[in-house]
Design a protein around this motif. Structure first.
Motif, PDB file in Angstrom:
ATOM      1  N   ALA A 157       0.821  -1.203   0.000  1.00  0.00           N
ATOM      2  CA  ALA A 157       0.000   0.000   0.000  1.00  0.00           C
ATOM      3  C   ALA A 157       0.859   1.258   0.000  1.00  0.00           C
ATOM      4  CB  ALA A 157      -0.944  -0.007   1.202  1.00  0.00           C
ATOM      5  N   ASP A 158       1.967   1.250   0.759  1.00  0.00           N
ATOM      6  CA  ASP A 158       2.866   2.398   0.803  1.00  0.00           C
ATOM      7  C   ASP A 158       3.529   2.598  -0.567  1.00  0.00           C
ATOM      8  OD1 ASP A 158       2.238   2.696   3.486  1.00  0.00           O
ATOM      9  OD2 ASP A 158       3.920   1.420   4.125  1.00  0.00           O
ATOM     10  N   LEU A 159       3.913   1.514  -1.207  1.00  0.00           N
ATOM     11  CA  LEU A 159       4.537   1.605  -2.537  1.00  0.00           C
ATOM     12  C   LEU A 159       3.568   2.193  -3.553  1.00  0.00           C
ATOM     13  CD1 LEU A 159       6.470  -1.759  -2.629  1.00  0.00           C
ATOM     14  CD2 LEU A 159       7.496   0.488  -2.732  1.00  0.00           C
ATOM     15  N   ILE A 160       2.315   1.759  -3.520  1.00  0.00           N
ATOM     16  CA  ILE A 160       1.325   2.274  -4.446  1.00  0.00           C
ATOM     17  C   ILE A 160       1.105   3.758  -4.209  1.00  0.00           C
ATOM     18  CG2 ILE A 160      -1.140   2.163  -5.080  1.00  0.00           C
ATOM     19  CD1 ILE A 160      -0.963  -0.881  -4.561  1.00  0.00           C
ATOM     20  N   ALA A 161       1.029   4.159  -2.939  1.00  0.00           N
ATOM     21  CA  ALA A 161       0.846   5.587  -2.622  1.00  0.00           C
ATOM     22  C   ALA A 161       2.030   6.403  -3.087  1.00  0.00           C
ATOM     23  CB  ALA A 161       0.637   5.748  -1.122  1.00  0.00           C
TER      24      ALA A 161
END
Length: 164
Positions: A157-161
């Motif tokens: 999720a952090d990578l996508i953000a």
């Protein structure tokens, strides 16, 4: 002349002026309905078989009434265990009368449900959908190519953000 037609998921051999009980149809009483999924049409010695349905063939019918079928008793028992369950069920039926059988030349009926047009979504949401389908390893490679730091401790999720 007879035809084999699929009505509400079941196949019926129908002739003109025949009355048939089918699963409940979403049509008012007295209205006419047509069925396009005709599998076979026989007129004397002339038999036409579809693969799986005959193009242009159609069976027209009139809805006579809606009713419920006879009660079916469902009884379950396991011997010596004291387990007994009794349930009843009445199937919702529609009585139709076959009015016409057209072997060819009939137009396809419009679908019962109106299709909704899907509006185009912004590109950002499409990109985020594409990112959510990728694996963490692929996302880390993309982040490394963009020069994002600290990707080793980031979750998906952090990578996508960070990438969007």
């Amino acid at each position: 002349m007879y035809a084999i037609v699929e009505i509400a998921g079941q196949q019926f051999k129908v002739e003109k002026d025949q009355k048939v009980f089918v699963h409940r149809l979403q049509t008012e009483e007295g209205k006419k309905v047509s069925f396009d999924n005709v599998l076979l049409v026989a007129d004397g010695d002339n038999v036409t078989v579809g693969a799986p349905a005959i193009d242009g063939a159609q069976v027209g019918a009139k809805v006579l009434k809606h009713l419920k079928g006879d009660k079916v008793i469902v009884f379950k028992k396991k011997r010596r265990k004291g387990y007994r369950v009794k349930n009843g069920h009445r199937q919702s039926l529609t009585e139709i009368q076959i009015e016409s059988i057209a072997a060819s030349g009939a137009k396809k009926a419009a679908p019962a449900k109106a299709t909704k047009k899907v509006e185009a979504k912004p590109e950002a949401t499409e990109a985020s959908n594409d990112l959510s389908k990728m694996t963490v390893a692929q996302l880390k490679e993309m982040a490394k190519a963009k020069g994002i730091e600290g990707i080793s401790s980031m979750k998906k999720a952090d990578l996508i953000a960070a990438l969007s």
